[in-house]
Design a protein around this motif. Structure first.
Motif, PDB file in Angstrom:
ATOM      1  N   ILE A  20       0.833  -1.200   0.000  1.00 25.13           N
ATOM      2  CA  ILE A  20       0.000   0.000   0.000  1.00 25.13           C
ATOM      3  C   ILE A  20       0.871   1.254   0.000  1.00 25.13           C
ATOM      4  N   LEU A  21       1.945   1.220   0.796  1.00 22.10           N
ATOM      5  CA  LEU A  21       2.860   2.360   0.860  1.00 22.10           C
ATOM      6  C   LEU A  21       4.218   1.935   0.307  1.00 22.10           C
ATOM      7  N   HIS A  22       4.804   2.784  -0.526  1.00 18.87           N
ATOM      8  CA  HIS A  22       6.092   2.444  -1.125  1.00 18.87           C
ATOM      9  C   HIS A  22       7.142   3.461  -0.703  1.00 18.87           C
ATOM     10  N   GLY A  23       7.942   3.137   0.307  1.00 11.20           N
ATOM     11  CA  GLY A  23       9.080   3.971   0.686  1.00 11.20           C
ATOM     12  C   GLY A  23       8.727   5.416   0.999  1.00 11.20           C
ATOM     13  N   VAL A  24       7.855   5.620   1.972  1.00 13.12           N
ATOM     14  CA  VAL A  24       7.420   6.971   2.297  1.00 13.12           C
ATOM     15  C   VAL A  24       8.374   7.612   3.307  1.00 13.12           C
ATOM     16  N   ASN A  25       8.814   8.834   2.993  1.00  9.56           N
ATOM     17  CA  ASN A  25       9.584   9.645   3.931  1.00  9.56           C
ATOM     18  C   ASN A  25       8.734  10.843   4.314  1.00  9.56           C
ATOM     19  N   PHE A  26       8.760  11.149   5.604  1.00 17.87           N
ATOM     20  CA  PHE A  26       7.840  12.176   6.065  1.00 17.87           C
ATOM     21  C   PHE A  26       8.362  12.772   7.366  1.00 17.87           C
ATOM     22  N   ALA A  42      -4.977   6.765  -1.468  1.00 14.66           N
ATOM     23  CA  ALA A  42      -3.586   7.104  -1.778  1.00 14.66           C
ATOM     24  C   ALA A  42      -2.642   6.645  -0.672  1.00 14.66           C
ATOM     25  N   GLY A  43      -3.188   6.369   0.513  1.00 16.57           N
ATOM     26  CA  GLY A  43      -2.356   5.881   1.612  1.00 16.57           C
ATOM     27  C   GLY A  43      -2.266   6.846   2.792  1.00 16.57           C
ATOM     28  N   LYS A  44      -3.150   7.861   2.809  1.00 17.25           N
ATOM     29  CA  LYS A  44      -3.104   8.823   3.907  1.00 17.25           C
ATOM     30  C   LYS A  44      -3.408   8.165   5.244  1.00 17.25           C
ATOM     31  N   SER A  45      -4.497   7.413   5.278  1.00 18.00           N
ATOM     32  CA  SER A  45      -4.900   6.808   6.554  1.00 18.00           C
ATOM     33  C   SER A  45      -3.845   5.845   7.040  1.00 18.00           C
ATOM     34  N   THR A  46      -3.282   5.062   6.126  1.00 21.55           N
ATOM     35  CA  THR A  46      -2.241   4.112   6.525  1.00 21.55           C
ATOM     36  C   THR A  46      -1.056   4.854   7.107  1.00 21.55           C
ATOM     37  N   THR A  47      -0.652   5.934   6.448  1.00 17.49           N
ATOM     38  CA  THR A  47       0.470   6.727   6.954  1.00 17.49           C
ATOM     39  C   THR A  47       0.178   7.236   8.360  1.00 17.49           C
ATOM     40  N   ARG A 215       0.320   9.921  -3.614  1.00 16.93           N
ATOM     41  CA  ARG A 215      -0.446   9.344  -4.710  1.00 16.93           C
ATOM     42  C   ARG A 215      -0.040   7.884  -4.858  1.00 16.93           C
ATOM     43  N   ASP A 216      -1.015   7.001  -4.835  1.00 21.54           N
ATOM     44  CA  ASP A 216      -0.751   5.564  -4.973  1.00 21.54           C
ATOM     45  C   ASP A 216       0.323   5.073  -4.015  1.00 21.54           C
ATOM     46  N   GLY A 217       0.335   5.598  -2.801  1.00 24.14           N
ATOM     47  CA  GLY A 217       1.249   5.092  -1.794  1.00 24.14           C
ATOM     48  C   GLY A 217       2.653   5.653  -1.856  1.00 24.14           C
TER      49      GLY A 217
END
Lengths: 501, 333
Positions: A20-26, A42-47, A215-217
Motif C-alpha cells: 500500500i505504501l512504497h518507501g514513504v519519507n515524512f 492514496a495511503g493517507k490513513s495508513t500513513t 499518490r498511490d502510496g
C-alpha cells in the motif's frame, strides 16, 4: 529549521501480498501544521496509523526525536504524546462528555472518582474550544461538531506533542471550522506538531505550513505551502497517466432506459436527477459522503426516497429491491463484506441467494445451483481454493468477482456498480474493467460510482459529479478529465477559479 | 483443530467434523450408558415413553430452530402453550351443551388451537419484524402476558376438560398405529418436513442468510421482514399442534402448564448445533438435542446412582458444553 519530532524513514506497508505504501519519507516538526493530502486510497490513513502506533510499518522506521521508535500500540504512542483523532469518533456514546474526556485516565481521590475535578477540567478545556456543551451531557445527545470538539478536548487533556487529525473539518460548519483553526493556531504556537488531512484544498492553503502529497502510496510532492496553489495541489493529487488499464472507450447512444428526477433522500441527497441510455457507462464522481451511494441505493429501492424513477418507460415504486431486480435493475454494493456477501457461507449459497426461486420450487435443485456456480467460476474467472471454501477466506478480488457474478445472475439490463475495485490488486482491476466494458457492449447500461479518478475517466463516457448531496455538474466527452471532476467534487464552480471551497 | 482426518492417507480429503458428529456421539453414549445401567432401558415401553414425552418439546423445538436460525428467539412458547391449552379446554367445554360430546367438538378444539397459535406467532413476528423491537424483549413481554392470561382464565386453579370429552380425546395421545403413538408420528413427520424446508427450500436458505447477515439478505432482495415474521408464525402453529397432542394427556391446563418449555426447546436447538446468534441451523440436530435432554431425565429416573433432582444440573452442564464446542469452531477459523 527545527529538528523533526516525528518522522517516517523509507516506510513501506503491505497488507497480504498488496503493498500500500512504497518507501514513504515524512517529517513532522514542532510548531508546524503539516497537511497530508491525496486521493481516497492514496495511503493517507495508513500513513497516519503508522505514525500513531495503530499499525506497524512492514519495512522502514518511525523516528521520535531522532530516535528509533517502535510503538507496541496506540496507547504506547499516546503515552509518548502522539494522539490521533479519527474521522469516525472514538467516543463512548452512552457516557457523559466528562467521562469520555477522562476515559481510562480517571482522576481518583482514594478509591473513589474525583468527579468535581474532572468536571472542572473538562469545563475549562471546552471553554478553551468555545464549545458550549455541558461536561455532564451524554455524548449520544450532542451534535456531530460538538463530538469533534470533545475529541479535541480529550487530546488536549493529555500532554500532546503531536496531534494527528483525519479530516477534522469534514463534519464542521464554517464557523466551527474557524474555532478549530484558532485552536490549531494556539497549539502551533505552543510548539505542538500537527498533522492535518483534508479534501478541502482552500483550508489546506489557509492553515498549513507545509504540504505533502501522496499518490498511490508514494510521496509525489512535498514542500512549504507557498510553493503550492490549490490547482497545483489538485494536479499533484490526481496527475497520473492513464495507462492501457482501460479498454478503449465506447459511446453509448441508445434510447433512455433509466430516468431519475428530483430524487430526495432525507439527510443525504436533494434534488438529484440523472438519465441513463442503453449501452452507456455513466460515471458518478464526488467525495466520500457526497451522497453518491445514497442516490443509487434510493434508485435501486434500498432506501426510502421521494422523486420519480422511470425504468424502461414505466415508473418504479420506491423501496422495493425485489421489484427493481425483477424489472432488470441491480445494484452492486460498495460494502462487499457488510452488505454484499455472506462471509461464513460458501460460494454456491452466495451466488444464488437473490434468485433462489429460479432454481426450483418448492425444492431448490442443488444440481442447477452447482451448474450455475461452475458457469460463474468460468465467466468471471473466480479463483478460489475449492468450491466449498467459506467466502470470507477468499481474496478481495475473488470476492468481488463472485459478487459481480451474483449481481449479474438475474441477467439485468441496468447495472449500478459502487466502487467496482475497492481494495483489489491491479490485475483483477483490469479484469473487472474489461468485464464492465463487455456488459456495456452487450447493450446493458452501467452506472459506475468511483472515488478513484482514473477509474471514472477511464471507464465513463459521461460523468455526473456530486457535492454535498447535490449534483454539482456533469462532464462528457473531451471534458471528462481530472481537473474538471475534482473542481466539481470540491464544490468549485466550473468557471470561477478563485472561489474557495 | 475442529476436524480429524482418518488414519488412511489415501482418504485425506475425508475429514470428520466433530461438530457434525458430536451430538450423535453424545446421544449414542447416553444410550450405551442407559443400557449398561438398566436392562429395561431398551424395552419397548420405556423407549415409546421417552419418545412420546419428547414429542411436545420436539415439535416446538423444530419451529424454534427456524426462529433462531433467522437470528431471532422466542421465550413465549411455554406460556403460549399453556394459554392455548386453556383456551382450547374452555371452548370445548362450552360447546358440549350445544354440540353434545363428540368428535366434532374435538375438531373445533383443534382448530381453535391452530388458529390461536398462528395469531400468537403473528403477534410476536410482526412486533419483531415490522415494528423492529428486539425478539428477546417482545417475547419476554408476551411470555408474561400469556402466563398471566391462563392463570386468569383458570382463576388461579386448573381448567379441566369435561370427563366425557376426555374419553373421546384420549386416543390422540395414547393411541397410534402399529404400536407407535400419535405424538411420535406427528413429531417424526414435522421433523422430516422441517429438515426438508430448512435444507432444500428458498425459505430455509433465506432464514440462514438473514441470521448470517441481515443487510446482505436485504441487499440480495430477500424480504427480510416477511421471512422473519413467517418463522414466528410457523413456531406459533407448531406450538398449537403440540398443545393438541398435550391436552389429551392430562386433560387439564393450569398456570404451571408448559413451564420452562421455552428453555428446553432453546436448549435442544443449541445442543443440536444450531448457532444461537443465527446464520446456521439444522433440524436433525435439534431432534438429537431433544432426545439427549429427555434421555438424561429418563436415565436418572431408571437408576438410583444420582438423584433425579439433579436432572436440571446435568442438562445445564450439557448445554454449556455444547456452546463451548460451538465457540471453538469460530476461534479456529
Amino acid at each position: 529549521m527545527t529538528a523533526p519530532v516525528l518522522a517516517l524513514r523509507n516506510v513501506t506497508k503491505s497488507f497480504g501480498p498488496i503493498e500500500i505504501l512504497h518507501g514513504v519519507n515524512f517529517d513532522l516538526r514542532p510548531g508546524e501544521v503539516h497537511a497530508l493530502i491525496g486521493e481516497n486510497g492514496a495511503g493517507k490513513s495508513t500513513t497516519m496509523k503508522i505514525l500513531s502506533g495503530y499499525l506497524d510499518a512492514t519495512t522502514g522506521t518511525v523516528e521520535l526525536d531522532g530516535q528509533l521508535a517502535r510503538f507496541a500500540n496506540s496507547d504506547a504512542a499516546e503515552a509518548a504524546g502522539i494522539v490521533m483523532i479519527h474521522q469516525e469518533f472514538n467516543l463512548a456514546e452512552h457516557l457523559s462528555v466528562e467521562q469520555n474526556v477522562f476515559l481510562g485516565r480517571e482522576i481518583r481521590r482514594g478509591l473513589l472518582l474525583d468527579h468535581k475535578t474532572m468536571q472542572k477540567r473538562t469545563a475549562e478545556l471546552l471553554a478553551r474550544l468555545d464549545c458550549r456543551v455541558s461536561p455532564t451531557a451524554r455524548v449520544s445527545t450532542i451534535s456531530v461538531p460538538d463530538k469533534q470538539m470533545v475529541e479535541i478536548a480529550k487530546a488536549l487533556s493529555r500532554k500532546v506533542r503531536v496531534l494527528i487529525m483525519d479530516e477534522p473539518t469534514a463534519v464542521l460548519t464554517e464557523s466551527e471550522t474557524e474555532v478549530l483553526f484558532e485552536q490549531i493556531n494556539r497549539l502551533r504556537v505552543e510548539g505542538c506538531a500537527i498533522l492535518y488531512t483534508s479534501h478541502k484544498l482552500g483550508e489546506v492553503k489557509r492553515i498549513a505550513d507545509r504540504v505533502t502529497v501522496l499518490r498511490d502510496g508514494s510521496v509525489v510532492a512535498s514542500g512549504p505551502i507557498d510553493e503550492f496553489t490549490e490547482d497545483t495541489m489538485a494536479t499533484a493529487m490526481v496527475g497520473r497517466e492513464l495507462s492501457d488499464l482501460f479498454p478503449p472507450k465506447r459511446r453509448g447512444g441508445g434510447e433512455v432506459v433509466l430516468e431519475a428526477a428530483d430524487i430526495h433522500v432525507p439527510g443525504h441527497v436533494s434534488h438529484a436527477s440523472l438519465t441513463l441510455r442503453r449501452g452507456e457507462i455513466l460515471g458518478i464522481g464526488g467525495l466520500i459522503g457526497a451522497g453518491r451511494t445514497e442516490l443509487v441505493e434510493a434508485i435501486a429501492g434500498l432506501r426510502p426516497r421521494t422523486g420519480r424513477v422511470t425504468l424502461f418507460g414505466k415508473e418504479l415504486p420506491a423501496a422495493s429491491v425485489a421489484e427493481a431486480t425483477r424489472r432488470g435493475l441491480v445494484y452492486l454494493t460498495e460494502d462487499r463484506k457488510g452488505a454484499g456477501l455472506l462471509l461464513e457461507k460458501g460460494m454456491r449459497e452466495n451466488l444464488t441467494l437473490p434468485m433462489l426461486s429460479a432454481f426450483g420450487r418448492p425444492l431448490i435443485s442443488r444440481r442447477k445451483e452447482e451448474e450455475a456456480l461452475t458457469r460463474a467460476i468460468q465467466d468471471f474467472q473466480i479463483r478460489a481454493g475449492g468450491r466449498g471454501i467459506a467466502v470470507g477466506n477468499m481474496s478481495g478480488g475473488n470476492q468481488q468477482k463472485l459478487l459481480l457474478a451474483k449481481t449479474m445472475l438475474p441477467d439485468p439490463q441496468i447495472v449500478i456498480i459502487d466502487e467496482p475495485t475497492r481494495g483489489i490488486d491491479i490485475g483483477t482491476k483490469q479484469q473487472i474493467y474489461d468485464l464492465i466494458h463487455r456488459l456495456a457492449s452487450e447493450g446493458r447500461s452501467i452506472i459506475v460510482i468511483s472515488s478513484e479518478m482514473p477509474e471514472l475517466i477511464g471507464l465513463a463516457d459521461r460523468v455526473l459529479v456530486m457535492h454535498a448531496g447535490r449534483v454539482s455538474g456533469e462532464v462528457s466527452g473531451e471534458d471528462v478529465n481530472e481537473r474538471a471532476i475534482v473542481r466539481l467534487a470540491m464544490g468549485l464552480g466550473e468557471g470561477s477559479k478563485e472561489t474557495a471551497a | 483443530m475442529s476436524t480429524a482426518t482418518t488414519d488412511s492417507p489415501k482418504s485425506a480429503g475425508w475429514s470428520i467434523d466433530l461438530r457434525v458428529l458430536g451430538p450423535i456421539l453424545a446421544l449414542l453414549a447416553l444410550v450405551a450408558l442407559g443400557m449398561f445401567l438398566n436392562p429395561n432401558f431398551l424395552s419397548y415401553a420405556n423407549i415409546t415413553n421417552v419418545l412420546a414425552r419428547s414429542a411436545f418439546i420436539g415439535i416446538v423445538a423444530v419451529g424454534m430452530t427456524f426462529v433462531i436460525t433467522a437470528g431471532g428467539l422466542d421465550l413465549s412458547v411455554g406460556s403460549m402453550a399453556a394459554f392455548i391449552a386453556g383456551l382450547m379446554i374452555l371452548v370445548m367445554n362450552a360447546l358440549i351443551p350445544v354440540m353434545g360430546a363428540g368428535v366434532g367438538i374435538i375438531l373445533v378444539g383443534m382448530l381453535v388451537a391452530i388458529v390461536a397459535g398462528l395469531i400468537a406467532g403473528a403477534i410476536n413476528g410482526l412486533l419483531v419484524a415490522k415494528i423492529g423491537i428486539e425478539a428477546f424483549i417482545v417475547t419476554l413481554g408476551t411470555m408474561g402476558i400469556y402466563r398471566s392470561l391462563v392463570t386468569w382464565l383458570a382463576d388461579g386453579g386448573t381448567l379441566s376438560l369435561d370427563f366425557a370429552m376426555r374419553e373421546i380425546y384420549r386416543p390422540v395421545y395414547y393411541g397410534g398405529i402399529m404400536g407407535i403413538s400419535w405424538p411420535i408420528i406427528v413429531f417424526a413427520v414435522i421433523a422430516i418436513l422441517g429438515e426438508i424446508v430448512m435444507r432444500h427450500t428458498a425459505f430455509g436458505r433465506h432464514c440462514a442468510a438473514i441470521g448470517s447477515n441481515e443487510t446482505v439478505a436485504r441487499y440480495s432482495s430477500v424480504n427480510v421482514a416477511r421471512v422473519r415474521t413467517l418463522t414466528f408464525i410457523g413456531l406459533g402453529l407448531l406450538v398449537g399442534i403440540a398443545v393438541i397432542m398435550y391436552v389429551p394427556r392430562l386433560g387439564s391446563a393450569s398456570a404451571s402448564t408448559g413451564v420452562l418449555w421455552e428453555l428446553e426447546a432453546i436448549a435442544a436447538v443449541i445442543i443440536g448445533g444450531t448457532m444461537l446468534k443465527g446464520g446456521f441451523g439444522r433440524i436433525w440436530g435439534t431432534v438429537v438435542g431433544v432426545l439427549i435432554l429427555s434421555l438424561i431425565g429418563n436415565i436418572l429416573n431408571l437408576t438410583d446412582m444420582v438423584s433425579p433432582y439433579l436432572n436440571g444440573a446435568i442438562q445445564g452442564v450439557i448445554i454449556i458444553l455444547a456452546v463451548v464446542l460451538q465457540r471453538k469452531r469460530s476461534n479456529s477459523r
